[in-house]
Design a protein around this motif. Structure first.
Motif, PDB file in Angstrom:
ATOM      1  N   PHE A 125       3.167  -3.322   5.662  1.00 16.97           N
ATOM      2  CA  PHE A 125       3.116  -3.582   4.219  1.00 16.97           C
ATOM      3  C   PHE A 125       4.375  -4.350   3.815  1.00 16.97           C
ATOM      4  O   PHE A 125       5.496  -3.958   4.173  1.00 16.97           O
TER       5      PHE A 125
ATOM      6  N   SER B 128       1.419   8.424   0.277  1.00 17.17           N
ATOM      7  CA  SER B 128       2.833   8.036   0.329  1.00 17.17           C
ATOM      8  C   SER B 128       3.384   8.013   1.748  1.00 17.17           C
ATOM      9  O   SER B 128       4.157   7.112   2.120  1.00 17.17           O
TER      10      SER B 128
ATOM     11  N   GLY C 292       0.825  -1.205   0.000  1.00 16.58           N
ATOM     12  CA  GLY C 292       0.000   0.000   0.000  1.00 16.58           C
ATOM     13  C   GLY C 292       0.856   1.250   0.000  1.00 16.58           C
ATOM     14  O   GLY C 292       2.084   1.184   0.041  1.00 16.58           O
ATOM     15  N   GLY C 293       0.185   2.391  -0.044  1.00 14.36           N
ATOM     16  CA  GLY C 293       0.898   3.664  -0.030  1.00 14.36           C
ATOM     17  C   GLY C 293       0.279   4.670  -0.971  1.00 14.36           C
ATOM     18  O   GLY C 293      -0.933   4.923  -0.911  1.00 14.36           O
TER      19      GLY C 293
ATOM     20  N   THR D 100       5.405   4.958  -3.211  1.00 16.07           N
ATOM     21  CA  THR D 100       5.636   6.342  -2.811  1.00 16.07           C
ATOM     22  C   THR D 100       6.014   7.170  -4.029  1.00 16.07           C
ATOM     23  O   THR D 100       6.644   6.666  -4.962  1.00 16.07           O
TER      24      THR D 100
ATOM     25  N   SER E  13      -4.619   2.051  -0.859  1.00 15.34           N
ATOM     26  CA  SER E  13      -4.271   3.459  -1.072  1.00 15.34           C
ATOM     27  C   SER E  13      -4.346   4.204   0.256  1.00 15.34           C
ATOM     28  O   SER E  13      -5.422   4.386   0.813  1.00 15.34           O
ATOM     29  N   THR E  14      -3.190   4.638   0.762  1.00 19.84           N
ATOM     30  CA  THR E  14      -3.132   5.342   2.049  1.00 19.84           C
ATOM     31  C   THR E  14      -2.484   6.713   1.934  1.00 19.84           C
ATOM     32  O   THR E  14      -2.539   7.499   2.872  1.00 19.84           O
TER      33      THR E  14
ATOM     34  N   ALA F 139       5.594  -1.278  -0.718  1.00 22.90           N
ATOM     35  CA  ALA F 139       4.891   0.005  -0.620  1.00 22.90           C
ATOM     36  C   ALA F 139       5.051   0.804  -1.898  1.00 22.90           C
ATOM     37  O   ALA F 139       5.864   0.475  -2.769  1.00 22.90           O
TER      38      ALA F 139
ATOM     39  N   GLY G 225       2.316   5.000   3.539  1.00 24.50           N
ATOM     40  CA  GLY G 225       2.939   3.862   2.867  1.00 24.50           C
ATOM     41  C   GLY G 225       4.369   3.648   3.326  1.00 24.50           C
ATOM     42  O   GLY G 225       4.787   2.515   3.613  1.00 24.50           O
TER      43      GLY G 225
ATOM     44  N   TYR H 265      -3.251  -3.971  -2.786  1.00 27.30           N
ATOM     45  CA  TYR H 265      -2.624  -2.662  -2.594  1.00 27.30           C
ATOM     46  C   TYR H 265      -3.661  -1.724  -2.002  1.00 27.30           C
ATOM     47  O   TYR H 265      -4.738  -1.517  -2.581  1.00 27.30           O
TER      48      TYR H 265
END
Length: 450
Positions: free
Chosen positions: A76, A64, A33-34, A81, A61-62, A79, A67, A59
């Motif tokens: 994770f 960058s 994620g990230g 970024t 979506s958080t 990640a 992440g 994945y």
């Protein structure tokens, strides 16, 4: 003969059993994620990768910032970024960057009073708007930019072909370039059909192309001040352009920025500091980039989570402006709600839209270090085709040898070599190519290799 057939049948069953067992052994569940910047690229990519290679990669979506933190903590396995990892977030284990796709960052706005006009903005005007010193849409700086570049308006708010959008660029006072973008599903559904640019006065086709495999195609053509044009795909109208006289409204500008820590923000701030105003900071948090901060502007500056949240706020709020990835800015639903994308003046003096081609031209003037990080050159004074604002998005992976890390290596190598070149443009992104792709693949191979 009967015994021979039995032996062949037994052999086939044994081979099938081995292949099935191998497939089962190779299947991995991997969570990452990230960055939200590449989500519209990664979502279909990961779905196709999982179908093709029988893995279950996810994945989340958080943004960058989160992440990078979650990669360091091990939450994770890999990640995403759009900005470099800060010293405080450096992992204690072996890891590497992987540049795998890029995209222009759009300056997107909704201003219904303009009736579809494409704004042209200079770096100084962008600095004033996002720095808080230009607070009204009728500001002389915005008016001056529009005088320098003829204003064309797309009066068709909603395309008759779902997933097809356009961007307009003035090449000169007497010529223009139109970029027709189609999402992958739209491209597939319309393959072999005609793209037509029609002069509305004469009802004649100015240019005709055939939909093929490219998600973004360009049409360059002569224009006169009184011309009007319709753009059609398969006989259906996706845009209608004519030159417009602009009356800027006396309306307050509301700036929408990322509320979370964001690589999109970091790259926007890099552009502001490197190309426009050295007083800007470089940070994942927007309020830490703007000279003097943003709290003094009150409700004129509003934060929203992730690029989707920013795009949705702009789409439903007249008088707003923001920065976000092109895929979110050009989302057909948001365009139908009134979102438009500005052309930005580059260092060579040309006002350029955020196309995949334009950002690839800008990236070509940059440099890449041994870690894979790409640095931008905003002083390309002879490059009139460059769109100067955007980001490269990076994967972060662990180098320790285990099965999950090897699957991550496989994913990123496939993204660079296969999925990106085939699909990035149609999804609103710019593929990583040439020496940058070669280095990206080499870095991907380090995942799970030590």
């Amino acid at each position: 003969m009967k015994k021979r057939n039995q032996r062949i049948t037994a052999l086939c069953i044994a081979v099938a059993s081995v292949l099935s067992s191998a497939s089962m052994v190779k299947a991995e569940d991997v969570s990452g994620g990230g960055a939200s910047f590449p989500v519209k690229f990664l979502t279909p990519a990961i779905a196709e990768f999982n179908r093709t290679y029988n893995h279950n990669i996810t994945y989340t979506s958080t943004g960058s910032g989160t992440g990078k933190s979650n990669f360091k903590s091990g939450t994770f396995k890999f990640a995403g970024t759009d900005s470099a990892v800060e010293p405080a977030k450096l992992p204690s284990f072996g890891w590497t960057y992987i540049p795998y796709v890029a995209s222009a960052i759009a300056v997107a706005y909704r201003l219904d009073e303009l009736k579809g006009v494409t704004l042209s903005l200079s770096p100084a005007t962008i600095n004033g708007i996002f720095g808080g010193t230009i607070d009204n849409w009728n500001h002389p700086s915005i008016a001056q930019d529009l005088k320098l570049n003829p204003t064309w308006a797309n009066s068709k708010k909603k395309s008759d072909v779902k997933g097809a959008t356009t961007l307009w660029q003035n090449v000169s006072r007497t010529s223009a370039k139109l970029t027709v973008n189609m999402l992958p599903a739209t491209l597939k559904a319309n393959k072999g059909k005609k793209i037509e640019l029609i002069n509305d006065a004469t009802k004649k086709s100015v240019k005709t192309l055939t939909v093929g495999t490219k998600g973004a195609v360009n049409i360059t053509f002569p224009v006169k001040a009184k011309d009007s044009f319709s753009v059609k795909v398969g006989g259906k109208t996706i845009a209608q352009y004519k030159q417009a006289t602009v009356s800027l409204p006396n309306k307050s500008i509301q700036v929408v920025h990322r509320a979370d820590t964001s690589g999109t923000t970091n790259n926007f701030c890099q552009y502001m500091k490197g190309a426009v105003n050295s007083d800007w900071g470089i940070n994942d948090a927007f309020q830490n980039c703007v000279p003097g901060g943003t709290t003094r502007f009150g409700s004129r500056f509003v934060g929203q989570p992730q690029n989707a949240g920013v795009g949705n706020y702009v789409a439903r709020t007249n008088g707003t402006i923001s920065y976000l990835d092109v895929a979110d800015a050009a989302d057909p639903t948001r365009v139908a709600q009134g979102v438009r994308i500005a052309n930005i003046r580059n260092a060579a003096g040309a006002y350029v839209p955020p196309t995949s081609e334009g950002y690839a031209s800008h990236l070509g003037g940059g440099s890449q270090d041994a870690r894979g990080l790409i640095s931008f050159n905003w002083k390309q004074t002879s490059n009139r085709t460059a769109y100067p604002l955007g980001a490269v998005t990076y994967g972060l992976c662990q180098t320790a040898s285990d099965a999950k890390n090897k699957v991550v290596a496989q994913l990123f190598e496939w993204l660079i070599k296969d999925f990106g070149p085939k699909n990035a443009e149609a999804l609103g992104y710019t593929p990583i190519v040439g020496a940058a792709a070669t280095q990206g693949i080499a870095l991907a191979k380090k995942c799970g290799a030590s």
